[in-house]
Every structure is written in structure tokens, then in C-alpha cells.
Design a protein around this motif. Structure first.
Motif, PDB file in Angstrom:
ATOM      1  N   LEU A 142       1.940   8.265  12.120  1.00 33.36           N
ATOM      2  CA  LEU A 142       0.392   7.419  11.830  1.00 33.36           C
ATOM      3  C   LEU A 142      -0.087   7.737  10.526  1.00 33.36           C
ATOM      4  CD1 LEU A 142      -2.004   6.370  13.479  1.00 33.36           C
ATOM      5  CD2 LEU A 142      -2.939   8.388  14.018  1.00 33.36           C
ATOM      6  N   ASP A 143      -0.051   8.976  10.153  1.00 33.46           N
ATOM      7  CA  ASP A 143      -0.686   9.152   8.766  1.00 33.46           C
ATOM      8  C   ASP A 143       0.180   8.283   7.619  1.00 33.46           C
ATOM      9  OD1 ASP A 143      -2.248  11.030   6.807  1.00 33.46           O
ATOM     10  OD2 ASP A 143      -0.187  11.054   6.233  1.00 33.46           O
ATOM     11  N   LEU A 144       1.601   8.197   7.904  1.00 31.56           N
ATOM     12  CA  LEU A 144       2.520   7.659   6.968  1.00 31.56           C
ATOM     13  C   LEU A 144       1.859   6.260   6.885  1.00 31.56           C
ATOM     14  CD1 LEU A 144       5.002   7.121   5.298  1.00 31.56           C
ATOM     15  CD2 LEU A 144       6.129   6.763   7.407  1.00 31.56           C
ATOM     16  N   PHE A 145       1.797   5.564   8.023  1.00 32.91           N
ATOM     17  CA  PHE A 145       1.447   4.018   8.053  1.00 32.91           C
ATOM     18  C   PHE A 145      -0.073   3.688   7.675  1.00 32.91           C
ATOM     19  CE2 PHE A 145       5.467   3.734  10.418  1.00 32.91           C
ATOM     20  CZ  PHE A 145       6.097   2.903   9.617  1.00 32.91           C
ATOM     21  N   ALA A 146      -1.043   4.727   8.000  1.00 34.63           N
ATOM     22  CA  ALA A 146      -2.350   4.577   7.595  1.00 34.63           C
ATOM     23  C   ALA A 146      -2.277   4.422   6.182  1.00 34.63           C
ATOM     24  CB  ALA A 146      -3.202   5.623   8.507  1.00 34.63           C
ATOM     25  N   VAL A 147      -1.937   5.525   5.490  1.00 30.38           N
ATOM     26  CA  VAL A 147      -1.945   5.698   3.925  1.00 30.38           C
ATOM     27  C   VAL A 147      -1.190   4.513   3.359  1.00 30.38           C
ATOM     28  CG1 VAL A 147      -1.469   7.240   2.044  1.00 30.38           C
ATOM     29  CG2 VAL A 147      -2.478   8.039   4.332  1.00 30.38           C
ATOM     30  N   LEU A 148      -0.099   4.108   4.001  1.00 35.83           N
ATOM     31  CA  LEU A 148       0.700   3.243   3.455  1.00 35.83           C
ATOM     32  C   LEU A 148      -0.154   1.812   3.267  1.00 35.83           C
ATOM     33  CD1 LEU A 148       3.403   2.198   2.247  1.00 35.83           C
ATOM     34  CD2 LEU A 148       4.302   1.784   4.662  1.00 35.83           C
ATOM     35  N   LEU A 149      -0.747   1.480   4.482  1.00 36.79           N
ATOM     36  CA  LEU A 149      -1.593   0.168   4.478  1.00 36.79           C
ATOM     37  C   LEU A 149      -2.822   0.186   3.757  1.00 36.79           C
ATOM     38  CD1 LEU A 149      -0.390  -0.614   8.306  1.00 36.79           C
ATOM     39  CD2 LEU A 149       0.286  -1.814   6.064  1.00 36.79           C
ATOM     40  N   GLY A 150      -3.409   1.466   4.125  1.00 40.11           N
ATOM     41  CA  GLY A 150      -4.806   1.519   3.663  1.00 40.11           C
ATOM     42  C   GLY A 150      -5.094   2.284   2.221  1.00 40.11           C
ATOM     43  N   GLY A 151      -3.718   2.047   1.390  1.00 42.21           N
ATOM     44  CA  GLY A 151      -3.969   2.809   0.109  1.00 42.21           C
ATOM     45  C   GLY A 151      -4.935   1.854  -0.908  1.00 42.21           C
ATOM     46  N   ALA A 152      -6.163   1.921  -0.791  1.00 40.85           N
ATOM     47  CA  ALA A 152      -6.872   1.002  -1.917  1.00 40.85           C
ATOM     48  C   ALA A 152      -7.019   1.770  -3.161  1.00 40.85           C
ATOM     49  CB  ALA A 152      -8.181   0.606  -1.116  1.00 40.85           C
ATOM     50  N   THR A 153      -6.433   3.110  -3.503  1.00 43.79           N
ATOM     51  CA  THR A 153      -6.979   3.753  -4.618  1.00 43.79           C
ATOM     52  C   THR A 153      -6.287   3.079  -5.818  1.00 43.79           C
ATOM     53  OG1 THR A 153      -5.210   5.267  -4.078  1.00 43.79           O
ATOM     54  CG2 THR A 153      -7.340   6.094  -3.446  1.00 43.79           C
ATOM     55  N   ALA A 154      -5.069   2.629  -5.618  1.00 45.60           N
ATOM     56  CA  ALA A 154      -4.306   1.845  -6.765  1.00 45.60           C
ATOM     57  C   ALA A 154      -4.997   0.772  -7.494  1.00 45.60           C
ATOM     58  CB  ALA A 154      -2.879   1.453  -6.256  1.00 45.60           C
ATOM     59  N   LEU A 155      -5.939   0.345  -6.778  1.00 46.69           N
ATOM     60  CA  LEU A 155      -6.866  -0.897  -7.022  1.00 46.69           C
ATOM     61  C   LEU A 155      -8.065  -0.669  -7.769  1.00 46.69           C
ATOM     62  CD1 LEU A 155      -5.726  -3.549  -4.399  1.00 46.69           C
ATOM     63  CD2 LEU A 155      -4.578  -3.242  -6.529  1.00 46.69           C
ATOM     64  N   LEU A 156      -8.479   0.661  -7.654  1.00 46.30           N
ATOM     65  CA  LEU A 156      -9.786   1.037  -8.072  1.00 46.30           C
ATOM     66  C   LEU A 156     -10.161   0.459  -9.489  1.00 46.30           C
ATOM     67  CD1 LEU A 156     -10.099   4.639  -6.940  1.00 46.30           C
ATOM     68  CD2 LEU A 156     -11.107   2.401  -5.866  1.00 46.30           C
ATOM     69  N   PRO A 157      -9.090   0.419 -10.459  1.00 48.43           N
ATOM     70  CA  PRO A 157      -9.409  -0.100 -11.703  1.00 48.43           C
ATOM     71  C   PRO A 157      -9.822  -1.607 -11.667  1.00 48.43           C
ATOM     72  CG  PRO A 157      -7.727   1.489 -11.988  1.00 48.43           C
ATOM     73  CD  PRO A 157      -8.044   1.149 -10.523  1.00 48.43           C
ATOM     74  N   VAL A 158      -9.182  -2.171 -10.826  1.00 41.67           N
ATOM     75  CA  VAL A 158      -9.537  -3.772 -10.644  1.00 41.67           C
ATOM     76  C   VAL A 158     -10.685  -3.910 -10.144  1.00 41.67           C
ATOM     77  CG1 VAL A 158      -8.751  -5.869  -9.375  1.00 41.67           C
ATOM     78  CG2 VAL A 158      -7.116  -4.111 -10.169  1.00 41.67           C
ATOM     79  N   TYR A 159     -11.111  -2.940  -9.075  1.00 40.51           N
ATOM     80  CA  TYR A 159     -12.421  -3.313  -8.603  1.00 40.51           C
ATOM     81  C   TYR A 159     -13.706  -2.807  -9.500  1.00 40.51           C
ATOM     82  CZ  TYR A 159     -11.661  -4.685  -3.686  1.00 40.51           C
ATOM     83  OH  TYR A 159     -11.402  -5.166  -2.750  1.00 40.51           O
ATOM     84  N   ALA A 160     -13.561  -1.728 -10.405  1.00 42.99           N
ATOM     85  CA  ALA A 160     -14.409  -1.246 -11.024  1.00 42.99           C
ATOM     86  C   ALA A 160     -14.827  -2.297 -12.387  1.00 42.99           C
ATOM     87  CB  ALA A 160     -14.017   0.080 -11.716  1.00 42.99           C
ATOM     88  N   ASP A 161     -13.756  -2.769 -12.816  1.00 43.35           N
ATOM     89  CA  ASP A 161     -13.849  -3.963 -13.749  1.00 43.35           C
ATOM     90  C   ASP A 161     -14.291  -5.244 -13.494  1.00 43.35           C
ATOM     91  OD1 ASP A 161     -13.877  -4.785 -16.543  1.00 43.35           O
ATOM     92  OD2 ASP A 161     -11.839  -5.382 -16.446  1.00 43.35           O
TER      93      ASP A 161
END
Length: 430
Positions: free
Chosen positions: A248-267
Motif C-alpha cells: 500500500l505504501d509502495l503504490f501510494a508513494v509511487l502514484l502520489g509522488g508530487a515532490t518531483a514537480l515542486l520546481p514546476v509548481y513554484a515557477d
């Protein structure tokens, strides 16, 4: 750190470790348990030093090469030892002295950091040498983590294990929050100074680990075979509630990993610039820190399985809210809620992995758990980035959040044993 919570019911610790406690004891500090303070300080120092060092390595390699691809090679050098050696590390943790393994790894990390400090002061530290040292650090961390994760059940009784886990997670999140910031400040004094501080931190971690009061018989040594290497995987597969929690943790983090896109959101979306990016990166850690401290004070009493599923669903909904938000305060709040929900899930999973596992299997099971967590974080960032390139960043984050909620609902039906999990303090090896 004072312990405010009242311990009304305590049970005996896990077999081979822990301190038997009488249920009539009205109040007892977590840090009063022999070795727990040493364990927490060792984990904090080791994690903090690793975070500071990661910042220094990233800055230095970029200053030497001015290449984004060089930074990618640093990530690969960190990840490869985990993929190649994690099962071997789990075997070692179950068949050799765990404290000796952990102390040795922390000494290796301390010596490696001092070598990098000398190389920086002497101006002979090349990118090739840095990659080699990163592989060395990655290898040491791979062997350190499974052994270190087995200490907590041997230090505290099962009744307060979830609270101890929450406190340990809080300190880890503190290191994750403050480490990069302090690393940036220390780097102002030069890379050599930064590495020297890391070397001191790893050395103090080794000393704290050595001072832990561990009990239990020495592990029986067995030759390394495919049977022993895959023992952790087989053990987890045979226990539906444990398999459900880890997957459950594996798939939740795999699908919900928004942190990689934080630079895009900030800019591009929030138009918040580098200051906004710093707030966004800090928010999940602050939420996790707050959630961990709350759980240390008011631990889960009943319905742990259902609350874990609820936390994963909240994680998904918070991801969706972050995805659609165009207001920085709301985005920061959504990421903080996401971090707090993740900690609750982590506490339940940690209790299952450590308390349901016999001591002679804890190293291998912890190794598999570490592999799942590391893979989900790495692959989650890859999945988010690739999906964003195809459908756009907002759509990618929202779809990931929806996917996380769907996984939580499906897993509730696939793993009824996990859904019915009640008191974490009642967990026993088996």
C-alpha cells in the motif's frame, strides 16, 4: 525531551529484548528506557549528517562540472548499492552482530567524509573520486539501515513501540528539514568544512550506537544462500497484513509522488520563485514532524488498520488539493497534511514490520521494507516527471492523487486482515 503522555497499560517487550514493565506504572518517560536516548541520538546524527553531506556533494559536483547530467550520476551512484546489496545487507543483519555492523558503517561514513574534507582542502577531489565516495557511502547506508531498524523493538516494550516509532520518525523528519538548510549554510565555509562537520556527526553517531544497551542472544551465523537471501520476501508474502501495508505504501508513494514537480509548481503555477520552492519543499517535512509528535503524545489506541487506510486516502486527497491549488498558502497546507498522513501510515507499517517479525528475521524483513520504500520514492519521482511531460503537471499530480485514493479502496478489499488490524500493542511475532 520530556514525555507528557500517560502510559496506562504496558505489556512485556518482544522476545529477546525490551524492558518488562508493570501495568501499574502511571507515568514513564520514553527516554527513560535503557538505550533509547542513545538510539535516537545516533539516528538523528547519522540522518542529519547524511542530509548535510548530500547538499555538499550536489553543490560541489555541479561547481566542478556545471552539468545537470553529473547530478544524475550522483543519484545513480547512491541508488545502485541499494538495488545490488540490500538483500545481502538483510542477511548480514540477521546472522551477524547488528550493533557491530551499524557502528562499522558509521565509522566508514565518518572516515569517508574526512577523506572528502581533506580532498577539498587539498584541491585534489575530482568528480570521479566523488562518485566513488558516493558509492562507498551508499554501500555503508545499505548495510546500516536494516541493522539500525532492528534496534527499536529490542529497546522498548511492544505497548509503547508505536509512540517510540513516532518519536523516531519526528527526529528523522527534523533531520530531513534542517539538514539541507544547515548544509547550505555550512557550505558557505567551504566544502571541506562541510565534510569535516559531517565526519564529526557520523563519528558521534557511531559512539551513540556503541553505547546502546541491547539485550538478547547473539545471532546464529548461517551461510548465505538463496533461501536466506529471499527469506524476508517469503516471510512478508506469507503474512497478508504485512504485505498489504508495505505494498500500500509502495503504490501510494509511487502514484502520489508530487515532490518531483515542486520546481514546476513554484515557477509556472504558483509564481512563487525560489522562496516559494523552499516553502513547498519544507511543508511535507513540517507536517510529518507535527504528525509524529502528536502520535508520540497520543498514540493510536484502536482500529489501526482502518486509520492507516484513512491516512492513505487523506494523502491522496491532499495530493489532489495541491495539484489544483494556485494559491501558495493553500499549496503549503496541502503538502503539510500530506506529510502528516504519511507519518501515520509509517507508524502502522513500522509496527507491523518490527513487532510481527521474529528477531532472527528482522534484518531481512527490514531490508525488503527499505527496498520498497527506496524504490517507491525513486520511481514515484520518475513516474510524476514522465506523466507531467505527457499530460501536464497539474493533470499528472491530480491523476496521481486519484490513483492513491483508488489504491486505498482496492487494498481494503484485497487485504481484509490489514483492515481489521486493531491494537498495535497486541502485535506479536508470528
Amino acid at each position: 525531551m520530556p514525555e507528557p503522555a500517560d502510559l496506562k497499560t504496558l505489556s512485556r517487550g518482544p522476545a529477546g529484548g525490551g524492558v518488562p514493565l508493570d501495568a501499574t506504572v502511571p507515568r514513564l518517560s520514553l527516554l527513560a528506557h535503557p538505550g533509547l536516548a542513545a538510539f535516537l541520538s545516533a539516528r538523528l546524527l547519522s540522518s542529519f549528517s547524511a542530509q548535510v553531506q548530500a547538499v555538499a556533494v550536489g553543490w560541489q559536483i555541479y561547481m566542478l562540472t556545471h552539468s545537470a547530467r553529473a547530478l544524475a550520476w550522483v543519484g545513480l551512484a547512491q541508488f545502485l548499492p541499494m538495488v545490488c546489496l540490500i538483500l545481502v545487507a538483510g542477511h548480514a543483519a540477521d546472522h551477524f552482530n547488528r550493533r557491530a555492523i551499524t557502528v562499522t558503517c558509521q565509522i566508514v561514513e565518518a572516515c569517508g567524509a574526512l577523506v572528502m574534507a581533506a580532498g577539498s582542502f587539498g584541491h585534489w577531489l575530482t568528480p570521479g573520486v566523488i562518485y566513488g565516495m558516493v558509492v562507498l557511502f551508499g554501500t555503508a547506508r545499505v548495510f546500516e539501515m536494516p541493522s539500525q531498524q532492528t534496534f527499536l523493538p529490542a529497546l522498548v516494550p511492544a505497548a509503547i513501540f508505536p509512540r517510540a516509532t513516532a518519536l523516531s520518525s519526528s527526529l528523522f523528519q527534523f533531520a530531513a528539514i534542517m539538514g539541507p538548510s544547515v548544509g547550505g549554510l555550512l557550505y558557505g565555509g567551504g566544502a571541506g568544512f562541510c565534510y569535516a562537520v559531517c565526519g564529526a556527526g557520523f563519528g558521534l553517531a557511531a559512539l551513540s550506537t556503541y553505547r546502546m544497551a541491547l539485550t538478547g542472544a547473539a545471532p546464529a551465523r548461517r551461510p548465505m544462500t538463496m533461501e536466506t537471501l529471499l527469506g524476508g520476501l517469503r516471510f512478508i508474502r506469507a503474512r497478508p497484513e504485512m504485505l498489504g501495508a508495505i505494498s500500500l505504501d509502495l503504490f501510494a508513494v509511487l502514484l502520489g509522488g508530487a515532490t518531483a514537480l515542486l520546481p514546476v509548481y513554484a515557477d509556472d503555477i504558483l509564481h512563487a520563485g525560489p522562496v516559494g520552492l523552499g516553502l513547498l519543499r519544507m511543508a511535507p517535512g513540517l507536517g510529518a514532524l507535527a504528525g509524529g509528535l502528536i502520535l508520540a503524545r497520543r498514540p493510536l489506541q484502536r482500529h489501526a488498520g482502518r486509520r492507516m487506510f484513512a491516512a492513505v486516502a487523506v494523502f491522496g486527497f491532499a495530493t489532489i488539493l495541491f495539484g489544483v491549488s494556485t494559491w501558495l498558502p493553500l499549496s503549503v497546507a496541502a503538502l503539510a497534511v500530506l506529510g502528516a498522513a504519511d507519518v501515520l501510515s509509517m507508524v502502522v507499517r513500522g509496527a507491523l514490520v518490527q513487532l510481527r517479525t521474529p528477531d532472527e528475521m528482522r534484518g531481512r524483513v527490514s531490508a525488503v521494507n527499505t527496498l520498497f520504500i527506496g524504490s517507491s520514492n525513486q520511481l514515484g519521482e520518475f513516474e510524476s516527471g514522465m506523466l507531467a511531460s505527457l499530460v501536464g503537471p497539474v493533470e499528472a499530480v491530480v491523476l496521481g492523487g486519484v490513483g492513491t485514493v483508488v489504491v486505498a479502496v482496492v487494498w481494503m478489499r484485497l487485504f481484509p486482515a490489514l483492515r481489521r488490524l486493531d491494537r498495535l500493542s497486541d502485535l506479536r511475532p508470528g
